[in-house]
Motif scaffolding. Structure first.
Motif, mmCIF file in Angstrom:
data_model
loop_
_atom_site.group_PDB
_atom_site.id
_atom_site.type_symbol
_atom_site.label_atom_id
_atom_site.label_comp_id
_atom_site.label_asym_id
_atom_site.label_seq_id
_atom_site.Cartn_x
_atom_site.Cartn_y
_atom_site.Cartn_z
ATOM 1 N N GLY A 4 0.753 -1.303 -0.052
ATOM 2 C CA GLY A 4 0.009 -0.112 0.005
ATOM 3 C C GLY A 4 0.823 1.133 -0.041
ATOM 4 N N THR A 5 1.957 1.194 0.584
ATOM 5 C CA THR A 5 2.690 2.459 0.934
ATOM 6 C C THR A 5 4.216 2.265 0.434
ATOM 7 N N SER A 35 -6.666 3.324 -0.237
ATOM 8 C CA SER A 35 -6.958 4.089 -1.457
ATOM 9 C C SER A 35 -5.807 3.884 -2.391
ATOM 10 N N ALA A 36 -4.586 3.086 -2.303
ATOM 11 C CA ALA A 36 -3.850 2.877 -3.381
ATOM 12 C C ALA A 36 -3.324 1.843 -3.221
ATOM 13 N N PHE A 37 -2.637 1.217 -4.288
ATOM 14 C CA PHE A 37 -1.755 0.021 -4.123
ATOM 15 C C PHE A 37 -0.525 0.100 -5.117
ATOM 16 N N ARG A 55 -4.585 4.089 -8.061
ATOM 17 C CA ARG A 55 -5.088 5.122 -7.198
ATOM 18 C C ARG A 55 -6.744 5.040 -7.137
ATOM 19 N N PHE A 56 -7.521 5.074 -5.856
ATOM 20 C CA PHE A 56 -8.911 5.099 -6.025
ATOM 21 C C PHE A 56 -9.531 6.290 -5.811
ATOM 22 N N LEU A 130 -7.343 -5.621 -10.228
ATOM 23 C CA LEU A 130 -7.110 -5.475 -8.830
ATOM 24 C C LEU A 130 -7.922 -4.391 -8.477
ATOM 25 N N ALA A 131 -8.065 -3.315 -9.312
ATOM 26 C CA ALA A 131 -8.978 -2.070 -8.880
ATOM 27 C C ALA A 131 -10.415 -2.438 -8.809
#
Length: 206
Positions: A4-5, A35-37, A55-56, A130-131
């Motif tokens: 994630g980060t 909200s991100a990967f 990003r979402f 994945l999203a």
């Protein structure tokens, strides 16, 4: 492997990767694992040879056009974070229609010695899948610089709908025209099904 980060290996590979868009920089966007990967690929030596991010965005009350032209697409606080003369101009017709639950994918990098293995075509598709699985998005989008787009990269990565233009000016990535690439959920699923049906295993020397 996903993270994630996890920070990208950008500085270590600047010769083969242009500067990262602010949209994928946590210092600019204030996003987290929810909200991100980041997808990272490693070789047998444990070296990162592949990267892809997503990003979402919940744009039910706004659109890509509004977020991009206001620079909120790049920065959580454009007034304090944008550079001098930095702007995004958008003339792509569908930009005002991109709303709802949206994923923006990008930051793709593949180390040159791995590019002939088909990874640049597969990884963006994995990111879009994945999203959908992670955020139940209605569609995914990205932007692609014209010099990259003209090499046929968009179609090889499974983006079959493109529009012009998203014009970046004085951004950390530079000043250049880009195509707006978008895929509806149904198109993403159909493309994945087609890829799996036609996928052929081949022996690759490593």
């Amino acid at each position: 492997r996903t993270s994630g980060t996890h920070s990208f290996p950008l500085k270590a590979n600047s010769a083969t990767w242009r500067p990262l868009l602010p949209i994928f920089n946590p210092e600019c966007g204030r996003f987290g694992a929810e909200s991100a990967f980041c997808l990272l690929g490693y070789n047998d030596a444990g070296e990162i040879v592949l990267a892809q991010a997503g990003r979402f965005f919940d744009w039910r009350n706004t659109s890509f056009y509004e977020e991009a032209t206001s620079l909120r697409l790049f920065y959580h606080d454009p007034a304090s974070l944008k550079g001098e003369g930095e702007a995004i101009e958008v003339t792509a017709p569908s930009a005002r229609l991109i709303s709802g639950r949206v994923a923006f994918t990008g930051a793709h990098w593949c180390r040159p010695d791995f590019r002939e293995r088909g990874l640049p075509s597969i990884t963006p598709r994995i990111a879009r899948a994945l999203a959908i699985a992670r955020w139940d998005v209605d569609l995914t989008c990205t932007i692609m610089a014209k010099d990259i787009y003209t090499r046929g990269i968009a179609r090889r990565a499974g983006y079959f709908h493109s529009e012009w233009t998203v014009e970046l000016k004085n951004t950390p990535t530079g000043t250049f025209p880009a195509a707006l690439l978008l895929s509806a959920r149904s198109s993403i699923i159909a493309d994945l099904e087609n890829l799996l049906v036609n996928f052929v295993d081949t022996d690759v020397d490593v």
